[in-house]
Structures are given as C-alpha cells and as structure tokens.
Design a protein around this motif. Structure first.
Motif, PDB file in Angstrom:
ATOM      1  N   PRO A  53      -4.302  17.436   0.713  1.00 21.61           N
ATOM      2  CA  PRO A  53      -4.498  17.186  -0.714  1.00 21.61           C
ATOM      3  C   PRO A  53      -3.747  18.215  -1.551  1.00 21.61           C
ATOM      4  O   PRO A  53      -3.661  19.380  -1.201  1.00 21.61           O
ATOM      5  N   GLY A  54      -3.185  17.765  -2.645  1.00 23.26           N
ATOM      6  CA  GLY A  54      -2.471  18.649  -3.547  1.00 23.26           C
ATOM      7  C   GLY A  54      -0.975  18.678  -3.314  1.00 23.26           C
ATOM      8  O   GLY A  54      -0.231  19.179  -4.140  1.00 23.26           O
ATOM      9  N   THR A  55      -0.521  18.152  -2.200  1.00 24.08           N
ATOM     10  CA  THR A  55       0.917  18.098  -1.958  1.00 24.08           C
ATOM     11  C   THR A  55       1.440  16.768  -2.451  1.00 24.08           C
ATOM     12  O   THR A  55       0.754  15.755  -2.358  1.00 24.08           O
ATOM     13  N   PRO A  56       2.642  16.738  -2.974  1.00 19.73           N
ATOM     14  CA  PRO A  56       3.166  15.472  -3.500  1.00 19.73           C
ATOM     15  C   PRO A  56       3.448  14.487  -2.365  1.00 19.73           C
ATOM     16  O   PRO A  56       3.938  14.861  -1.308  1.00 19.73           O
ATOM     17  N   SER A  57       3.082  13.226  -2.607  1.00 16.38           N
ATOM     18  CA  SER A  57       3.351  12.196  -1.607  1.00 16.38           C
ATOM     19  C   SER A  57       4.701  11.564  -1.916  1.00 16.38           C
ATOM     20  O   SER A  57       5.164  11.585  -3.055  1.00 16.38           O
ATOM     21  N   PRO A  58       5.338  10.986  -0.913  1.00 16.66           N
ATOM     22  CA  PRO A  58       6.644  10.387  -1.160  1.00 16.66           C
ATOM     23  C   PRO A  58       6.529   9.201  -2.109  1.00 16.66           C
ATOM     24  O   PRO A  58       5.511   8.516  -2.150  1.00 16.66           O
ATOM     25  N   ALA A  59       7.582   8.968  -2.876  1.00  9.64           N
ATOM     26  CA  ALA A  59       7.594   7.857  -3.838  1.00  9.64           C
ATOM     27  C   ALA A  59       7.600   6.532  -3.086  1.00  9.64           C
ATOM     28  O   ALA A  59       8.224   6.402  -2.036  1.00  9.64           O
ATOM     29  N   PRO A  60       6.887   5.502  -3.603  1.00 12.30           N
ATOM     30  CA  PRO A  60       6.882   4.206  -2.931  1.00 12.30           C
ATOM     31  C   PRO A  60       8.263   3.560  -2.989  1.00 12.30           C
ATOM     32  O   PRO A  60       9.012   3.739  -3.936  1.00 12.30           O
ATOM     33  N   LYS A  61       8.554   2.794  -1.945  1.00 15.27           N
ATOM     34  CA  LYS A  61       9.842   2.116  -1.885  1.00 15.27           C
ATOM     35  C   LYS A  61       9.842   0.954  -2.873  1.00 15.27           C
ATOM     36  O   LYS A  61       8.839   0.255  -3.027  1.00 15.27           O
ATOM     37  N   PRO A  62      10.947   0.709  -3.557  1.00 13.64           N
ATOM     38  CA  PRO A  62      10.991  -0.422  -4.475  1.00 13.64           C
ATOM     39  C   PRO A  62      10.925  -1.739  -3.706  1.00 13.64           C
ATOM     40  O   PRO A  62      11.390  -1.826  -2.573  1.00 13.64           O
ATOM     41  N   ALA A  63      10.316  -2.746  -4.330  1.00 11.62           N
ATOM     42  CA  ALA A  63      10.181  -4.043  -3.695  1.00 11.62           C
ATOM     43  C   ALA A  63      11.559  -4.692  -3.523  1.00 11.62           C
ATOM     44  O   ALA A  63      12.442  -4.535  -4.358  1.00 11.62           O
ATOM     45  N   ALA A  64      11.697  -5.419  -2.432  1.00  7.55           N
ATOM     46  CA  ALA A  64      12.967  -6.085  -2.167  1.00  7.55           C
ATOM     47  C   ALA A  64      13.186  -7.195  -3.191  1.00  7.55           C
ATOM     48  O   ALA A  64      12.261  -7.903  -3.578  1.00  7.55           O
ATOM     49  N   LYS A  65      14.401  -7.328  -3.631  1.00  5.80           N
ATOM     50  CA  LYS A  65      14.733  -8.344  -4.624  1.00  5.80           C
ATOM     51  C   LYS A  65      14.727  -9.717  -3.955  1.00  5.80           C
ATOM     52  O   LYS A  65      15.276  -9.898  -2.877  1.00  5.80           O
ATOM     53  N   VAL A  66      14.102 -10.683  -4.621  1.00  3.67           N
ATOM     54  CA  VAL A  66      13.991 -12.029  -4.098  1.00  3.67           C
ATOM     55  C   VAL A  66      15.254 -12.793  -4.471  1.00  3.67           C
ATOM     56  O   VAL A  66      15.682 -12.786  -5.623  1.00  3.67           O
ATOM     57  N   SER A  67      15.834 -13.463  -3.482  1.00  8.22           N
ATOM     58  CA  SER A  67      17.051 -14.224  -3.731  1.00  8.22           C
ATOM     59  C   SER A  67      16.716 -15.530  -4.448  1.00  8.22           C
ATOM     60  O   SER A  67      15.743 -16.199  -4.123  1.00  8.22           O
ATOM     61  N   THR A  68      17.524 -15.889  -5.427  1.00 14.24           N
ATOM     62  CA  THR A  68      17.320 -17.132  -6.166  1.00 14.24           C
ATOM     63  C   THR A  68      18.418 -18.144  -5.873  1.00 14.24           C
ATOM     64  O   THR A  68      18.536 -19.139  -6.586  1.00 14.24           O
ATOM     65  N   LYS A  69      19.214 -17.885  -4.848  1.00 12.96           N
ATOM     66  CA  LYS A  69      20.265 -18.844  -4.487  1.00 12.96           C
ATOM     67  C   LYS A  69      19.630 -20.102  -3.906  1.00 12.96           C
ATOM     68  O   LYS A  69      18.653 -20.035  -3.170  1.00 12.96           O
ATOM     69  N   PHE A  70      20.204 -21.244  -4.227  1.00 17.79           N
ATOM     70  CA  PHE A  70      19.691 -22.532  -3.777  1.00 17.79           C
ATOM     71  C   PHE A  70      19.603 -22.591  -2.256  1.00 17.79           C
ATOM     72  O   PHE A  70      18.606 -23.047  -1.695  1.00 17.79           O
ATOM     73  N   SER A  71      20.642 -22.091  -1.591  1.00 21.05           N
ATOM     74  CA  SER A  71      20.664 -22.145  -0.125  1.00 21.05           C
ATOM     75  C   SER A  71      19.627 -21.215   0.494  1.00 21.05           C
ATOM     76  O   SER A  71      19.111 -21.494   1.575  1.00 21.05           O
ATOM     77  N   ASP A  72      19.277 -20.111  -0.166  1.00 26.16           N
ATOM     78  CA  ASP A  72      18.263 -19.199   0.365  1.00 26.16           C
ATOM     79  C   ASP A  72      16.847 -19.730   0.129  1.00 26.16           C
ATOM     80  O   ASP A  72      15.978 -19.602   0.982  1.00 26.16           O
ATOM     81  N   VAL A  73      16.621 -20.319  -1.033  1.00 23.07           N
ATOM     82  CA  VAL A  73      15.290 -20.840  -1.354  1.00 23.07           C
ATOM     83  C   VAL A  73      14.946 -22.022  -0.458  1.00 23.07           C
ATOM     84  O   VAL A  73      13.824 -22.149   0.031  1.00 23.07           O
ATOM     85  N   LEU A  74      15.926 -22.899  -0.201  1.00 26.68           N
ATOM     86  CA  LEU A  74      15.680 -24.084   0.602  1.00 26.68           C
ATOM     87  C   LEU A  74      16.133 -23.928   2.053  1.00 26.68           C
ATOM     88  O   LEU A  74      16.253 -24.919   2.773  1.00 26.68           O
TER      89      LEU A  74
END
Length: 179
Positions: A53-74
């Motif tokens: 306790p009292g020590t800084p914890s590592p920063a959370p990883k950013p969420a992966a970006k969701v692809s909106t390409k037609f071929s990826d969604v379907l």
C-alpha cells in the motif's frame, strides 16, 4: 492447476536495509521493513504483480480499438454474424410456437401462407439494427452487466437456433404440427 507464489530478491525492493527474521510459528524466514512485492503466477498465465500500500500502481492499459470495417464486423469470427442469427432465431422460434399454438399451422405451412415476406422483412430490420452500433465503433460487451449480458444473449440465440431446427425436423418427421 496449482498456483505458486515466489519471493526473490528481484521482487523485493527497498531503500532500507533488508532484515530477515524467523517466524515463531513456522520457523520460516519472513521479511520486515522495506517495500515487499509479491508476484503470484499460475501455470501458463502472465504473473500478477501486487505492491505494498502507498506505492503507485501501473497505469491501466488502454482498451483496444474496435474495428468498424465491413469485412471485420461481418467476418466469420466477427461480432455480428452469430448475434444477428441468434436474435433472428429467438424471434423466429417464439413466433413460430405462438402461431402454432394459436392457429395449429406447422412451421412449413406458416412460411407458405404469407410468412416468408414477414421473415425477409424482419431479417432485414434486425440485421440493420444490429449492425448500426457496430459500425459506430461500439463494443459488443460495452453495455452489458448483471444477469442479462452479452454471453447470455449468445447462449439464448444458440439454443433458439437449435430449437428452431429441432422444431422443423420434428414437424417434418411427425408429418404435422408439434402441438
């Protein structure tokens, strides 16, 4: 699968001198003073690191970006196909059973007596309504919590698909409506 906890000098960091004492109850060495970090690891997984306790914890990883390409969604393993088929199967199974109970028509008679245009229209509306949030970049899991979540929807859709196929086979081999 057994979890193991290891403690070594690379995991223990301190600016104060390290003092090792014997525990009275077990006779094993214990650490006192300084910052103690313990890393637990189970077989085949990345280690989890906990700091004092009292020590800084590592920063959370950013969420992966969701692809909106037609071929990826379907894509075959994309977020849309199984969800759309499951939603249509849930609607189809419930409506087929309701019409069968109300009028006594089997599944094939329902499709031949005006049900095919309803099926095509409903499939188009549900498909477009399911694809719009995915093309806007929303994650499938983003708005799920509690009992009715994305996994429950997938399983309900899978059971409805199996139920619709079982209903069709049963009515075909029986030669009439199920009820």
């Amino acid at each position: 699968m057994a979890a193991s906890a290891t403690l070594s000098s690379s995991y223990v960091g301190s600016t104060a001198p390290r003092v090792v004492h014997k525990s009275r109850s077990s006779g094993l060495p214990s650490q006192r003073g300084g910052v103690l970090r313990v890393r637990c690891q189970s077989e085949g997984k990345q280690p989890l690191e906990r700091s004092a306790p009292g020590t800084p914890s590592p920063a959370p990883k950013p969420a992966a970006k969701v692809s909106t390409k037609f071929s990826d969604v379907l894509a075959f393993s994309g977020p849309a196909p199984e969800r759309i088929n499951g939603r249509l199967a849930m609607l189809g199974f419930v409506s087929a059973m309701a019409v069968e109970l109300a009028r006594g028509d089997d599944l094939f008679a329902q499709l031949m007596n005006g049900g095919l245009p309803w099926f095509v229209g409903t499939a188009a509306v549900f498909s477009v309504a399911s694809l719009i949030p995915l093309f806007k970049g929303q994650n499938v899991q983003s708005k799920t919590d509690g009992f009715m979540n994305a996994n429950a929807e997938l399983w309900n859709g899978r059971f409805a698909m199996m139920g619709l196929v079982a209903l069709a086979f049963t009515e075909y081999f029986k030669g009439g409506p199920l009820v």
